[in-house]
Write a protein that holds these residues in place. Structure first.
Motif, PDB file in Angstrom:
ATOM      1  N   ARG A 196     -17.887  33.739  55.592  1.00  6.54           N
ATOM      2  CA  ARG A 196     -16.876  34.250  56.515  1.00  6.54           C
ATOM      3  C   ARG A 196     -16.045  33.070  57.016  1.00  6.54           C
ATOM      4  O   ARG A 196     -16.598  32.130  57.575  1.00  6.54           O
ATOM      5  N   GLU A 200     -13.170  34.524  61.847  1.00  5.50           N
ATOM      6  CA  GLU A 200     -12.997  35.882  61.331  1.00  5.50           C
ATOM      7  C   GLU A 200     -14.193  36.758  61.694  1.00  5.50           C
ATOM      8  O   GLU A 200     -15.302  36.277  61.903  1.00  5.50           O
ATOM      9  N   PRO A 202     -17.023  39.799  60.794  1.00  3.05           N
ATOM     10  CA  PRO A 202     -17.734  40.223  59.582  1.00  3.05           C
ATOM     11  C   PRO A 202     -16.884  41.226  58.817  1.00  3.05           C
ATOM     12  O   PRO A 202     -16.204  42.069  59.416  1.00  3.05           O
ATOM     13  N   ILE A 203     -16.924  41.163  57.497  1.00  3.93           N
ATOM     14  CA  ILE A 203     -16.049  42.001  56.690  1.00  3.93           C
ATOM     15  C   ILE A 203     -16.334  43.482  56.910  1.00  3.93           C
ATOM     16  O   ILE A 203     -15.436  44.329  56.786  1.00  3.93           O
ATOM     17  N   SER A 234     -25.446  40.104  59.034  1.00  2.05           N
ATOM     18  CA  SER A 234     -24.225  39.647  59.704  1.00  2.05           C
ATOM     19  C   SER A 234     -24.225  39.909  61.204  1.00  2.05           C
ATOM     20  O   SER A 234     -23.379  39.381  61.918  1.00  2.05           O
TER      21      SER A 234
END
Length: 341
Positions: A196, A200, A202-203, A234
């Motif tokens: 990451r 940013e 976590p996706i 995450s």
């Protein structure tokens, strides 16, 4: 849009506005310890509802742990939807009138198959079970995929639907739940930690933000923590408002992501003076979403995945469309004036 959201923590002053208090609980299940996980999940629900939660979300496979070696291990901790474990969740909900929990469990179906499932539970018992449709990576070697759209359950606070983890990667799926009337989509998840960029999110949270914004629904994700057979997570638990912004604070380790939302305001999908999120759709142009893959895409899938489910037949699409059409049509008709000839 007129959606109203605000951040909430137990004990804070909400200025008289009630709203729906959502708690995305982040815990560390113990792999293969059904008894410990049953006690831990029930205790987490009880603590959240006593702190004022109306809707509680628990992680994916919270009753079993995730990194299962084989079907034998998975079957050893599988439970039916009638299990005392889920009855314990219902009992925990009784501590607060109208409380609802959505949590992941390893389901033993009546036909003997195993599913990665989520139960929607209130004090009356199990209201609905959703079986994960989009199985991530090696999950397909343990579980049978679901074959039904997300259930949308009418609760004391609004309409609640459930998806699980990788389901968020397919925009059609949260859209299906929203078109069926969902105000809040609960997402039990296990997001493995990965690269990451600094600063940013976590996706998985990014996917949840996109789903919330695109459908004007609240999305509540309950991730897990801990290390399981070398896999780290995450810790991305979050409550995302219908405008697409994360409302809750980050959670490190075990804890709860809190937010208060207005689930009635979610239903106002007007955009500007003349637009409407549902009314502006062009389903007549979306046929490629359900059509067979084009040759180049089909070849790429075949080269990577040994077996792929056949495309969903048109009769299933008709059933889903019939289920959501009347509710959506009424919503759009009420909000969008007839066009001027």
């Amino acid at each position: 849009m007129s959606h109203i959201t605000t951040f909430y923590e137990p004990g804070s002053d909400t200025g008289g506005w009630r709203g729906t208090r959502v708690a995305a609980v982040q815990v560390a299940p113990v792999l293969l310890d059904l008894a410990a996980n049953a006690a831990r999940s029930a205790a987490a629900i009880t603590a959240a509802v006593l702190d004022g939660a109306d809707v509680v979300v628990l992680p994916e496979l919270v009753t079993s742990g995730y990194v299962l070696a084989d079907v034998h291990e998975a079957r050893s901790v599988a439970i039916p939807a009638t299990s005392p474990v889920l009855a314990g969740w219902a009992e925990a909900c009784s501590a607060r009138p109208g409380a609802v929990v959505v949590g992941g469990f390893l389901e033993l179906a009546e036909d003997g198959r195993l599913h990665n499932s989520a139960a929607v539970v209130d004090a009356t018992g199990v209201r609905a079970v959703y079986r994960k449709v989009h199985l991530w990576d090696a999950e397909r070697h343990l579980f049978s995929p679901g074959d039904a759209p997300p259930p949308v359950v009418e609760t004391a606070h609004g309409r609640v639907a459930a998806l699980i983890c990788y389901d968020l990667g397919f925009p059609e799926w949260p859209r299906t739940a929203a078109l069926a009337g969902a105000d809040l989509i609960a997402v039990p998840t296990n997001w493995a930690a990965g690269y990451r960029p600094p600063g940013e999110r976590p996706i998985g949270q990014v996917a949840a933000m996109g789903a919330a914004r695109a459908n004007h629904v609240v999305v509540a994700c309950s991730d897990r923590t801990g290390v399981e057979r070398g896999v780290e997570w995450s810790e991305g638990s979050a409550v995302v408002g219908a405008e697409g912004w994360v409302l809750s604070e980050d959670v490190a380790g075990e804890g709860v992501a809190w937010a208060t939302v207005d689930l009635q305001a979610v239903r106002d999908r007007r955009l500007g003076r003349h637009g409407h999120l549902w009314g502006d759709r062009r389903p007549d142009l979306y046929g490629a979403l359900t059509a067979p893959l084009l040759p180049h895409a089909d070849e790429a899938v075949a080269a990577h995945v040994p077996a792929v489910r056949e495309p969903v037949g048109p009769e299933v699409g008709v059933e889903v469309g019939a289920a959501v059409g009347s509710a959506v049509g009424a919503e759009v008709a009420a909000a969008v004036p007839a066009p001027v000839e």
